[in-house]
Design a protein around this motif. Structure first.
Motif, short mmCIF file in Angstrom:
data_model
loop_
_atom_site.label_atom_id
_atom_site.label_comp_id
_atom_site.label_asym_id
_atom_site.label_seq_id
_atom_site.Cartn_x
_atom_site.Cartn_y
_atom_site.Cartn_z
N GLY A 113 3.64 -22.19 -13.96
CA GLY A 113 3.94 -20.76 -13.85
C GLY A 113 2.72 -19.96 -13.43
N VAL A 114 1.52 -20.38 -13.89
CA VAL A 114 0.29 -19.72 -13.46
C VAL A 114 0.08 -19.90 -11.96
CG1 VAL A 114 -2.24 -19.74 -13.66
CG2 VAL A 114 -0.83 -19.88 -15.72
N ILE A 115 0.33 -21.11 -11.47
CA ILE A 115 0.20 -21.36 -10.02
C ILE A 115 1.15 -20.46 -9.24
CG2 ILE A 115 0.64 -23.06 -8.20
CD1 ILE A 115 -0.41 -25.22 -10.07
N GLN A 116 2.39 -20.38 -9.68
CA GLN A 116 3.36 -19.53 -8.99
C GLN A 116 2.98 -18.06 -9.08
OE1 GLN A 116 5.18 -20.80 -6.96
NE2 GLN A 116 6.82 -22.10 -7.70
N SER A 117 2.54 -17.63 -10.24
CA SER A 117 2.16 -16.23 -10.42
C SER A 117 0.90 -15.87 -9.65
CB SER A 117 1.96 -15.95 -11.91
OG SER A 117 1.53 -14.63 -12.12
N SER A 118 -0.02 -16.83 -9.48
CA SER A 118 -1.31 -16.54 -8.83
C SER A 118 -1.13 -16.05 -7.40
CB SER A 118 -2.20 -17.79 -8.85
OG SER A 118 -1.64 -18.83 -8.05
N PHE A 119 -0.04 -16.45 -6.77
CA PHE A 119 0.25 -15.95 -5.43
C PHE A 119 0.26 -14.42 -5.39
CE2 PHE A 119 3.30 -14.42 -2.30
CZ PHE A 119 2.94 -15.10 -1.14
N PHE A 120 0.65 -13.80 -6.49
CA PHE A 120 0.83 -12.34 -6.52
C PHE A 120 -0.35 -11.59 -7.14
CE2 PHE A 120 5.06 -14.24 -6.55
CZ PHE A 120 5.65 -13.59 -5.49
N TRP A 121 -1.40 -12.31 -7.54
CA TRP A 121 -2.51 -11.63 -8.20
C TRP A 121 -3.18 -10.60 -7.30
CZ3 TRP A 121 -5.24 -16.38 -10.97
CH2 TRP A 121 -4.39 -16.84 -11.98
N LEU A 122 -3.38 -10.93 -6.03
CA LEU A 122 -3.97 -9.99 -5.07
C LEU A 122 -2.97 -9.53 -4.03
CD1 LEU A 122 -7.56 -11.47 -4.46
CD2 LEU A 122 -6.88 -9.59 -5.95
N PHE A 123 -1.70 -9.83 -4.26
CA PHE A 123 -0.64 -9.43 -3.33
C PHE A 123 -0.60 -7.92 -3.18
CE2 PHE A 123 3.70 -8.66 -1.94
CZ PHE A 123 4.02 -9.76 -1.14
N ALA A 124 -0.69 -7.20 -4.31
CA ALA A 124 -0.65 -5.74 -4.26
C ALA A 124 -1.86 -5.17 -3.52
CB ALA A 124 -0.57 -5.17 -5.67
N VAL A 125 -3.03 -5.78 -3.75
CA VAL A 125 -4.25 -5.33 -3.05
C VAL A 125 -4.08 -5.51 -1.55
CG1 VAL A 125 -6.72 -5.71 -2.77
CG2 VAL A 125 -5.70 -5.85 -5.05
N GLY A 126 -3.59 -6.68 -1.15
CA GLY A 126 -3.35 -6.93 0.27
C GLY A 126 -2.31 -5.98 0.85
N SER A 127 -1.28 -5.66 0.05
CA SER A 127 -0.23 -4.76 0.52
C SER A 127 -0.79 -3.37 0.83
CB SER A 127 0.87 -4.64 -0.54
OG SER A 127 1.47 -5.88 -0.78
N VAL A 128 -1.55 -2.84 -0.10
CA VAL A 128 -2.10 -1.49 0.07
C VAL A 128 -3.14 -1.47 1.19
CG1 VAL A 128 -3.38 0.37 -1.04
CG2 VAL A 128 -1.63 -0.89 -2.34
N LEU A 129 -4.03 -2.47 1.21
CA LEU A 129 -5.05 -2.53 2.25
C LEU A 129 -4.40 -2.71 3.63
CD1 LEU A 129 -8.01 -2.67 3.13
CD2 LEU A 129 -7.97 -5.14 2.65
N GLY A 130 -3.42 -3.60 3.71
CA GLY A 130 -2.74 -3.82 4.98
C GLY A 130 -1.97 -2.59 5.43
N GLY A 131 -1.35 -1.88 4.47
CA GLY A 131 -0.66 -0.64 4.81
C GLY A 131 -1.60 0.40 5.38
N TRP A 132 -2.79 0.51 4.78
CA TRP A 132 -3.80 1.45 5.27
C TRP A 132 -4.28 1.05 6.67
CZ3 TRP A 132 -9.24 0.72 5.99
CH2 TRP A 132 -9.94 1.91 6.25
N LEU A 133 -4.54 -0.25 6.86
CA LEU A 133 -4.99 -0.72 8.17
C LEU A 133 -3.89 -0.59 9.22
CD1 LEU A 133 -6.97 -3.94 7.18
CD2 LEU A 133 -7.92 -1.79 8.04
N GLY A 134 -2.61 -0.62 8.76
CA GLY A 134 -1.51 -0.52 9.71
C GLY A 134 -1.51 0.77 10.50
N GLY A 135 -2.12 1.82 9.96
CA GLY A 135 -2.20 3.08 10.69
C GLY A 135 -3.46 3.20 11.53
#
Length: 440
Positions: free
Chosen positions: A68-90
Motif C-alpha cells: 500500500g505504501v508503494i501504491q500510495s507513494s505514486f501520489f506523494w508529489l503528484f499534487a506538487v507536480g499538478s500545481v507546478l505543471g499547471g503554472w508552467l502550462g500558461g
C-alpha cells in the motif's frame, strides 16, 4: 476592461475564415488522438504495479501495508507536480512541456526493468507521480484550446476515455508479459512506449488557436475578466463542489488502478489469467461510458439545457450512484452479481470526468485555466494518496483478505456518496460565471 469570452448556447459569433476552418478541424482531431495516446500510456503506468503486485510482493517479501505504501507513494508529489505543471502550462509551449513530462516517465520506469529493492521502487513511483501529476490538467487545457466551449464535452470525454483504454489495453498485454517473462519486463515495455510517445508529440502536438471558432454556431459570449484572484475563484460553489467530487471519484479510480488486480486474486480467489481478464471489464465499461456521457451532455447543451445540469448535476449524480454500487458490492461474495456491480460502479464513477472538466473551464478565464486545472488535480490527487493506504491497512486488519477488502470498499462507497451530494448542492457553472463577470 479586458475580458475573456466564454461561450454558452445562444446566438452566433464570428467564425474563422472558410479556408482555415477545415485545416484547424483536422489538426484539432489529430492532436486529440495524440492526447488519447498520452492518457493511455499515463494510466498504463499507473496500473502496472497492481498487475505486478503478486510477483513483487513475493520477490521482495512485502505485506499488504508495505505494498500500500508503494501504491500510495505514486501520489506523494503528484499534487506538487499538478500545481507546478499547471503554472508552467500558461508559460511554456505544450509541445515542450508534455514531451519533457514523457521523458521523466521513461526515466522513472527504466530502473524498474532491473532488480530493485523497496526503497528504489518507492523513489521511482514518487518521480513518476510527480511527472504524471499535471498530465490530465495539461491534456484538458490543450484539448480545450482546439474546441469552443459548447463543444468541449465530447473532446474532454474522449481524452478521459484514453485513461480507461490504458488499463483496458495494458491489463491483458502486461499480464502476458509478466507471466511469460517477469514483472520487471512490463516496466521496460512501458518505458519504450513512453519514449515513442515523446517523439510523436514533439512532431505533431501543441496548443491550439485558443480564439479560433471553427464552425462555431449558436453561441453567445459571456464576459469573464482576463484574471480573477485564485482566492475568489476557489470560493465559488462550482470549484469547491468540483474539487470534492473529483477527490472522491479519484479515490475510487486510484483504488481500482492500485488494488483491483490484487483484490480479484487475493480477496476473491481468481487465478492470474482470470483476474487479468476480469480487470479489463471496469476499464472497458468506463471508456465507453465516458464518451456516451460526453455525447449526452453535448446533446443536452444543444437543446438549451443549462450547464448546471449538463456539467454539474450529471457527473455528480453518476458518482453518487457509483458510491451506492460500491457499498452494495462490498458485502457480496464472488460471483456475477458482485462483478456486475463492480463494473457498473467503475463505469458511473469515470463517466462524468470529461464533462466535469468542461464545467471547470466554464468558470476559469482562459489564461488561468491551466493553473485552475492543476490546483484541482492536486487537490483530488490527495484521494489517491489516502485511499490505497486505507485499503491496505483494512486488508491487513480484516479477519480474512475478502473481509478486509470488503471493509475498505464499504468506507470508499460512503465517502463517495458524501462527496457527490456536496457537489450536487454546490456546482452551478452558469451562476458562478455570471457572478465573476458581475464582480469584474
Amino acid at each position: 476592461m479586458a475580458v475573456d469570452r466564454q461561450e454558452v448556447p445562444g446566438l452566433p459569433l464570428a467564425t474563422a475564415t472558410g479556408a482555415r476552418v477545415p485545416a484547424v478541424r483536422r489538426r484539432a482531431w489529430f492532436v486529440l488522438a495524440l492526447l488519447v495516446c498520452l492518457m493511455l500510456v499515463n494510466f498504463a503506468d499507473k496500473v502496472v504495479v497492481g498487475l505486478s503486485g503478486v510477483g513483487m510482493k513475493r520477490e521482495l517479501g512485502l505485506d499488504s501495508s508495505q505494498f500500500g505504501v508503494i501504491q500510495s507513494s505514486f501520489f506523494w508529489l503528484f499534487a506538487v507536480g499538478s500545481v507546478l505543471g499547471g503554472w508552467l502550462g500558461g508559460k511554456v509551449r505544450a509541445r515542450w512541456l508534455l514531451a519533457g513530462i514523457a521523458a521523466l516517465w521513461v526515466l522513472s520506469l527504466v530502473p524498474m526493468a532491473a532488480q530493485v529493492g523497496f526503497t528504489t521502487i518507492v523513489a521511482c513511483r514518487v518521480l513518476l507521480g510527480f511527472a504524471e501529476g499535471p498530465t490530465v490538467a495539461l491534456a484538458m487545457q490543450v484539448a480545450h484550446s482546439w474546441f469552443p466551449a459548447h463543444r468541449r464535452s465530447v473532446p474532454s470525454s474522449i481524452v478521459i476515455a484514453g485513461a480507461g483504454a490504458g488499463p483496458l489495453i495494458a491489463a491483458p498485454v502486461l499480464t502476458w508479459v509478466i507471466e511469460t517473462y517477469s514483472w520487471h519486463a512490463a516496466f521496460g515495455v512501458l518505458a519504450a512506449f513512453g519514449a515513442v510517445f515523446a517523439v510523436l508529440w514533439l512532431l505533431g502536438g501543441d496548443f491550439g488557436p485558443e480564439g479560433a471558432r471553427a464552425g462555431d454556431h449558436h453561441v453567445v459570449a459571456t464576459a469573464l475578466p482576463e484574471h480573477v484572484p485564485l482566492r475568489r475563484l476557489f470560493s465559488t460553489g462550482t470549484l469547491i463542489g468540483m474539487a470534492l467530487l473529483f477527490f472522491v471519484a479519484y479515490a475510487n479510480t486510484s483504488v481500482g488502478v492500485s488494488w483491483l488486480p490484487l483484490y480479484l486474486r487475493d480477496g476473491l480467489g481468481y487465478d492470474a489469467t482470470t483476474a487479468g481478464k476480469l480487470v479489463v471489464l471496469p476499464f472497458l465499461g468506463a471508456a465507453v461510458a465516458v464518451i456516451l456521457v460526453g455525447v449526452l451532455s453535448s446533446a443536452l447543451t444543444r437543446r438549451g439545457v443549462g450547464n448546471r445540469v449538463t456539467r454539474g448535476i450529471l457527473p455528480a449524480a453518476m458518482v453518487l450512484a457509483s458510491g451506492v454500487c460500491t457499498v452494495a458490492f462490498s458485502s457480496l461474495d464472488r460471483g456475477v452479481p458482485q462483478m456486475t456491480l463492480l463494473v457498473i460502479s467503475a463505469c458511473l464513477n469515470s463517466a462524468g470526468y470529461g464533462v466535469a472538466f468542461a464545467g471547470l473551464a466554464d468558470v476559469a478565464p482562459t489564461g488561468q485555466r491551466s493553473t485552475v486545472f492543476g490546483i484541482v488535480t492536486g487537490i483530488y490527487s490527495l484521494g489517491g494518496v489516502v485511499a490505497p493506504l486505507v485499503i491496505g491497512r483494512l486488508a491487513d486488519a480484516g479477519t480474512s483478505a475478502a473481509a478486509g477488502y470488503g471493509d475498505g470498499f464499504l468506507v470508499l462507497g460512503f465517502t463517495m456518496i458524501i462527496g457527490a451530494v456536496a457537489a450536487l448542492l454546490l456546482v452551478d457553472p452558469d451562476r458562478d460565471a455570471a457572478r465573476l463577470a458581475a464582480a469584474s
